[in-house]
Design an enzyme around this catalytic site. Structure first.
Site, PDB file in Angstrom:
ATOM      1  N   ASP A  33       5.523  -0.824  -5.344  1.00  7.30           N
ATOM      2  CA  ASP A  33       6.445  -0.382  -6.091  1.00  7.30           C
ATOM      3  C   ASP A  33       7.153   0.743  -5.447  1.00  7.30           C
ATOM      4  O   ASP A  33       6.671   1.682  -4.679  1.00  7.30           O
ATOM      5  CB  ASP A  33       6.122   0.278  -7.363  1.00  7.30           C
TER       6      ASP A  33
ATOM      7  N   GLU B 125      -8.892  -3.899   7.386  1.00  7.57           N
ATOM      8  CA  GLU B 125     -10.392  -3.572   7.373  1.00  7.57           C
ATOM      9  C   GLU B 125     -11.069  -5.019   6.502  1.00  7.57           C
ATOM     10  O   GLU B 125     -12.320  -5.164   6.578  1.00  7.57           O
ATOM     11  CB  GLU B 125     -10.681  -2.348   6.568  1.00  7.57           C
TER      12      GLU B 125
HETATM   13  C1  NOJ Z   1      10.405  -0.580  -9.769  1.00  9.89           C
HETATM   14  C2  NOJ Z   1       9.813  -1.457 -11.102  1.00  9.89           C
HETATM   15  O1  NOJ Z   1      10.000  -2.828 -10.853  1.00  9.89           O
HETATM   16  C3  NOJ Z   1      10.459  -0.895 -12.403  1.00  9.89           C
HETATM   17  O2  NOJ Z   1      10.080  -1.534 -13.377  1.00  9.89           O
HETATM   18  C4  NOJ Z   1      10.233   0.593 -12.361  1.00  9.89           C
HETATM   19  O3  NOJ Z   1      10.780   1.082 -13.611  1.00  9.89           O
HETATM   20  C5  NOJ Z   1      10.444   1.420 -11.303  1.00  9.89           C
HETATM   21  N1  NOJ Z   1       9.925   0.890 -10.121  1.00  9.89           N
HETATM   22  C6  NOJ Z   1       9.802   3.006 -11.394  1.00  9.89           C
HETATM   23  O4  NOJ Z   1       8.627   2.656 -11.274  1.00  9.89           O
END
Ligand code: NOJ
Length: 575
Positions: free
Chosen positions: A208, A285
């Protein structure tokens, strides 16, 4: 090309756990629900499943606010349920990728709770980004950065003596404090988190905000270029969500054509590549092909390709492709730009049309982005409401096109059913922080997150057996239910199944694309591994190849084709 690296050509299905299947009937999906329904994904013909977060979390951002990276939220089940899910998926030959959320934790994480109780300058505070405020009494935020969800990116804590204290950075919701990736302690924790899930057998991670962890030295104010909206910059979701970056990309422009804007001081800083490399070493790893997939909203593809250099991640979501309108020229340009960029570093391109952050493509592809910018979402009072029939027709054509491209493709749950965005959600049901932080000015992302329909006649359309649903399901969902499409030759579900079967049969994911000429500027035509693909994005029918030689027999059609011509908004595959 013969390769054992499954991810190079894989079709990866995104499961959004809260909305996929709900075994305990509380209205929120769960891991046991996913396990029960995994067979349907195997039948669909995908290679892997990506699970959005199911970790312990107060759910302020639907689980992207993690309070314990190594446990399952009781609402979703237990670690034992996770192990059962993994075992069943592997039994079915499906790989499993989980989400890693490293840019920020939840404010309920024990690290943040310790940080706000610890004194300024302490080790605990150094795990996050705390600063003194500016101005008299430190009353002003340390800089002018804005949250992706709206409002300032800084909040101030109250010290234990009741006095206003330091400010902390949160690029997203105030309940999602940014971690301090300059701190080696934080880095070590995340290596352990990777190992925890790798040891449990996961096949990889979707990372993310993989462009956000490192901030520019000194965290200077951001001066957005005049034409870039409120946050502007060269980096997508967050900018798209915050500023409606699609405002600027007209109906005919490939997202890859956008001018490269100065990088905001919180996105795409060089230091993130060092983190990518550290994680790559951890994955290396382990045996098996474990993968890192970057969720990095970085334009253009040439720059994004830096995330997938040979010692960094394996794949990156191709948001330039997702953001490109249904226009042949624009699509050709973004496909070329993507293939060039990713192949220059030895990585496969990826393709994606929908996910849990964007308007579903069965709705988006018929919206005018100038009236309905992507980040704003769409709701009852939006200026334009799309034609659902045209939307579905275009979505089917776009999906058939995407699934023929070489590389790896992502499918978001429900798109195989042709689901549109849920536009008419009542205000009081909305949960996206974007809705709250913009005082309802932006609808946000709830419309693409509604629990999906399995059975037309069952409670909650088979999402569970109690009829509860954390977001209300539109009545027309019954038409889209999986059981009402299963085995129905013209259904969207059968179109996906057939596309995926033919894609596997001809190994299109490992193929190479060769453009074909002679079909006019509003048509996309290419050959991949002996399959000819023609997609008509224009308003006039196009003559298909005649005769009985190679490339004349239709094996897939996204809509009816009569008399040797391809109607508008239709894709065919021929062999
Ligand atoms: C991207 C994620 O896909 C989204 O749903 C989220 O709100 C933001 N990153 C923050 O983590």
């Amino acid at each position: 090309m013969l390769t054992t690296e499954w991810w190079r050509s894989a079709v990866i299905y995104q499961v959004y756990p809260r909305s996929f299947a709900d075994a305990d009937g509380d209205g929120l999906g769960d891991l046991a629900g996913i396990t029960r329904r995994l067979d349907a994904l195997s039948v669909l013909g995908v290679d892997a499943v990506w699970l959005s977060p199911f970790y312990t979390s107060p759910q302020n951002d639907a689980g992207y606010d993690v309070a314990d990276y190594c446990d399952v939220d009781p609402r979703f089940g237990t670690l034992a349920d996770f192990d059962t899910l993994m075992a069943r998926a592997h039994e079915l030959g499906l790989k499993v990728i989980v989400d890693l959320v490293p840019n920020h934790s939840s404010d309920q994480h024990r690290w943040f709770q310790a940080a706000i109780r610890a004194p300024e300058g302490s080790e605990e505070r150094a795990r996050y980004i705390f600063r003194d405020g500016k101005g008299p009494g430190g009353d002003e935020a340390p800089n002018n950065w804005e949250s992706v969800f709206g409002g300032p990116a800084w909040s101030r804590i109250t010290d234990e003596n009741g006095k206003p204290g330091q400010w902390y950075l949160h690029l997203f919701d105030s309940s999602q404090p940014d971690l301090n990736w300059e701190n080696p302690w934080v880095r070590e924790q995340f290596k352990d988190i990777l190992r925890f899930w790798l040891d449990r057998g996961v096949d990889g991670f979707r990372v993310d905000v993989a462009h956000g962890m490192v901030k520019a030295a000194g965290m200077p104010d951001y001066m957005p270029p005049a034409n870039a909206g409120s946050m502007g910059g060269s980096a997508g979701l967050d900018d798209a969500l915050a500023s409606g970056a699609l405002d600027a990309s007209g109906m005919n422009e490939a997202a890859s054509d956008r001018p490269e804007l100065p990088t905001p001081p919180y996105w795409a800083q060089d230091g993130v590549h060092e983190i990518n490399r550290e994680w790559r070493e951890v994955l290396d790893e382990y045996d098996g092909d474990r993968v890192l997939v970057a969720e990095a909203w970085v334009d253009p593809p040439r720059k994004l390709a830096q995330w997938v250099r040979p010692d960094e991640m394996h794949q990156a979501f191709n948001f330039a492709y997702l953001e490109t309108p249904w226009n042949a020229d624009a699509i050709r340009r973004v496909v070329d730009a993507s293939l060039d960029a990713f192949s220059s570093v030895g990585a496969p391109s990826t393709w994606v049309l929908s996910n849990h952050d964007v308007i579903r493509h069965a709705t988006r592809l018929v919206l005018n982005p100038e009236l309905n910018p992507q980040g704003a979402g769409i709701g009852p009072n939006s200026p334009e409401h799309p034609d659902p029939e045209l939307g579905l027709r275009r979505a089917r054509a776009a999906s058939a096109l995407m699934l023929a491209l070489p590389g790896s493709a992502y499918v978001y749950q429900g798109e195989e059913l042709g689901l549109p965005e849920a536009i008419h959600l009542p205000d009081e049901s909305r949960q996206d922080p974007t809705w709250f932080r913009t005082d309802g000015e932006k609808y946000g992302r709830d419309g693409c997150r509604v629990p999906i329909p399995w059975e037309a006649e069952a409670p909650a359309f088979g999402f569970n057996d109690t009829g509860l649903s954390w977001l209300p399901q539109p009545e027309i969902w019954s038409q889209f239910a999986r059981d009402s499409q299963d085995g129905v030759p013209d259904s969207t579900l059968e179109l996906y199944k057939r596309s995926l079967a033919l894609r596997a049969e001809h190994d299109l994911g490992n193929g190479a694309l060769e453009w074909l000429q002679g079909y006019g500027s509003e048509t996309i035509a290419f050959r991949n591994s002996g399959v000819t693909v023609i997609a008509n994005t224009g308003t006039e029918s196009v003559q298909l190849p005649a005769g009985d030689g190679p490339g004349t027999r239709i094996v897939l059609q996204s809509a009816g084709v009569d008399g040797g011509t391809l109607p508008p908004d239709t894709t065919v595959w021929l062999v």
